[in-house]
Write a protein that holds these residues in place. Structure first.
Motif, PDB file in Angstrom:
ATOM      1  N   SER A  18       0.825  -1.214   0.000  1.00 51.73           N
ATOM      2  CA  SER A  18       0.000   0.000   0.000  1.00 51.73           C
ATOM      3  C   SER A  18       0.859   1.264   0.000  1.00 51.73           C
ATOM      4  O   SER A  18       0.421   2.303  -0.489  1.00 51.73           O
ATOM      5  CB  SER A  18      -0.956  -0.003   1.191  1.00 51.73           C
ATOM      6  OG  SER A  18      -0.221   0.010   2.396  1.00 51.73           O
ATOM      7  N   TYR A  20       3.569   1.611  -1.772  1.00 48.21           N
ATOM      8  CA  TYR A  20       4.014   1.804  -3.156  1.00 48.21           C
ATOM      9  C   TYR A  20       2.865   1.972  -4.140  1.00 48.21           C
ATOM     10  O   TYR A  20       3.068   2.365  -5.273  1.00 48.21           O
ATOM     11  CB  TYR A  20       4.873   0.615  -3.619  1.00 48.21           C
ATOM     12  CG  TYR A  20       6.256   0.640  -3.046  1.00 48.21           C
ATOM     13  CD1 TYR A  20       7.194   1.575  -3.474  1.00 48.21           C
ATOM     14  CD2 TYR A  20       6.635  -0.263  -2.063  1.00 48.21           C
ATOM     15  CE1 TYR A  20       8.454   1.606  -2.933  1.00 48.21           C
ATOM     16  CE2 TYR A  20       7.903  -0.249  -1.520  1.00 48.21           C
ATOM     17  CZ  TYR A  20       8.812   0.683  -1.958  1.00 48.21           C
ATOM     18  OH  TYR A  20      10.069   0.719  -1.432  1.00 48.21           O
ATOM     19  N   GLU A  21       1.668   1.630  -3.679  1.00 48.35           N
ATOM     20  CA  GLU A  21       0.516   1.694  -4.583  1.00 48.35           C
ATOM     21  C   GLU A  21       0.184   3.144  -4.908  1.00 48.35           C
ATOM     22  O   GLU A  21       0.106   3.980  -4.019  1.00 48.35           O
ATOM     23  CB  GLU A  21      -0.687   1.023  -3.926  1.00 48.35           C
ATOM     24  CG  GLU A  21      -1.857   0.888  -4.856  1.00 48.35           C
ATOM     25  CD  GLU A  21      -3.001   0.148  -4.173  1.00 48.35           C
ATOM     26  OE1 GLU A  21      -3.810  -0.400  -4.886  1.00 48.35           O
ATOM     27  OE2 GLU A  21      -3.059   0.127  -2.940  1.00 48.35           O
ATOM     28  N   LYS A  22       0.000   3.402  -6.190  1.00 45.98           N
ATOM     29  CA  LYS A  22      -0.331   4.747  -6.636  1.00 45.98           C
ATOM     30  C   LYS A  22      -1.791   5.038  -6.315  1.00 45.98           C
ATOM     31  O   LYS A  22      -2.673   4.236  -6.621  1.00 45.98           O
ATOM     32  CB  LYS A  22      -0.099   4.857  -8.142  1.00 45.98           C
ATOM     33  CG  LYS A  22      -0.275   6.232  -8.695  1.00 45.98           C
ATOM     34  CD  LYS A  22       0.045   6.265 -10.179  1.00 45.98           C
ATOM     35  CE  LYS A  22      -0.176   7.649 -10.727  1.00 45.98           C
ATOM     36  NZ  LYS A  22       0.086   7.691 -12.164  1.00 45.98           N
ATOM     37  N   LYS A  23      -2.033   6.156  -5.672  1.00 43.64           N
ATOM     38  CA  LYS A  23      -3.400   6.534  -5.315  1.00 43.64           C
ATOM     39  C   LYS A  23      -4.138   6.995  -6.560  1.00 43.64           C
ATOM     40  O   LYS A  23      -3.595   7.725  -7.388  1.00 43.64           O
ATOM     41  CB  LYS A  23      -3.388   7.665  -4.288  1.00 43.64           C
ATOM     42  CG  LYS A  23      -2.659   7.305  -3.015  1.00 43.64           C
ATOM     43  CD  LYS A  23      -3.404   6.268  -2.244  1.00 43.64           C
ATOM     44  CE  LYS A  23      -2.641   5.948  -0.960  1.00 43.64           C
ATOM     45  NZ  LYS A  23      -2.904   4.649  -0.450  1.00 43.64           N
ATOM     46  N   ARG A  24      -5.369   6.519  -6.690  1.00 46.34           N
ATOM     47  CA  ARG A  24      -6.176   6.910  -7.844  1.00 46.34           C
ATOM     48  C   ARG A  24      -6.799   8.276  -7.600  1.00 46.34           C
ATOM     49  O   ARG A  24      -7.383   8.506  -6.542  1.00 46.34           O
ATOM     50  CB  ARG A  24      -7.275   5.887  -8.101  1.00 46.34           C
ATOM     51  CG  ARG A  24      -6.734   4.559  -8.543  1.00 46.34           C
ATOM     52  CD  ARG A  24      -7.818   3.602  -8.894  1.00 46.34           C
ATOM     53  NE  ARG A  24      -8.820   3.511  -7.819  1.00 46.34           N
ATOM     54  CZ  ARG A  24     -10.072   3.216  -8.028  1.00 46.34           C
ATOM     55  NH1 ARG A  24     -10.501   2.983  -9.234  1.00 46.34           N
ATOM     56  NH2 ARG A  24     -10.909   3.124  -7.032  1.00 46.34           N
TER      57      ARG A  24
END
Length: 156
Positions: A18, A20-24
């Motif tokens: 989470s 590294y996850e790109k926020k939409r």
């Protein structure tokens, strides 16, 4: 249903994932969808007014050539590759019923054209659009049934 208990390694992995996850950008995507979908509808409304003011159509009958022109434009833009670029920006805004349906049929036909016209294009053209046709037909049936019942009961 109880949520599955994660092991400490799984929790650590999920936290790392989470981070590294790109926020939409949901709000930005909604604004793009709203305005581009609205622009497509504005083009449709302009075509509608154009047909009943310049040709021998009424407000009710001008819808037929309007839909035909919108389908033609969406299919042409799909064939030229513009519609997919617009759809990447607008997302659900390009799913306006007529143009989105034309895009789904044209893109399936283009994708399967190497398999031949009969089995490739003809056989696969309605795979994606077939579900739309089925649900649209079933919904129209039930809405007509409800309207008929309400008219017979004197409500409408």
């Amino acid at each position: 249903m109880a949520k599955k208990q994660l092991t400490p390694q799984q929790q650590e992995y999920q936290e790392l994932h989470s981070s590294y996850e790109k926020k939409r950008p949901v709000l930005k995507n909604c604004i793009y969808a709203f305005f581009i979908g609205g622009f497509i509808c504005l083009i449709g409304q302009c075509l509608h007014v154009f047909f009943y003011t310049n040709f021998n159509f009424t407000e009710k009958t001008a819808g037929n050539p309007t839909v035909a022109v919108l389908i033609f434009l969406a299919t042409l833009m799909t064939g030229l590759g513009f519609y997919d670029r617009i759809a990447q920006i607008a997302g659900a805004g390009t799913a306006v019923p007529v143009t989105g349906f034309a895009n789904s049929i044209a893109s399936a036909a283009i994708e399967h054209r190497t398999e031949g016209y009969v089995l490739g294009v003809g056989g696969n053209m309605f795979k994606l659009a077939g579900s739309v046709i089925v649900f649209g037909t079933v919904a129209a049936f039930f809405i007509a049934l409800i309207k008929t019942i309400l008219m017979k009961a004197g409500v409408l």
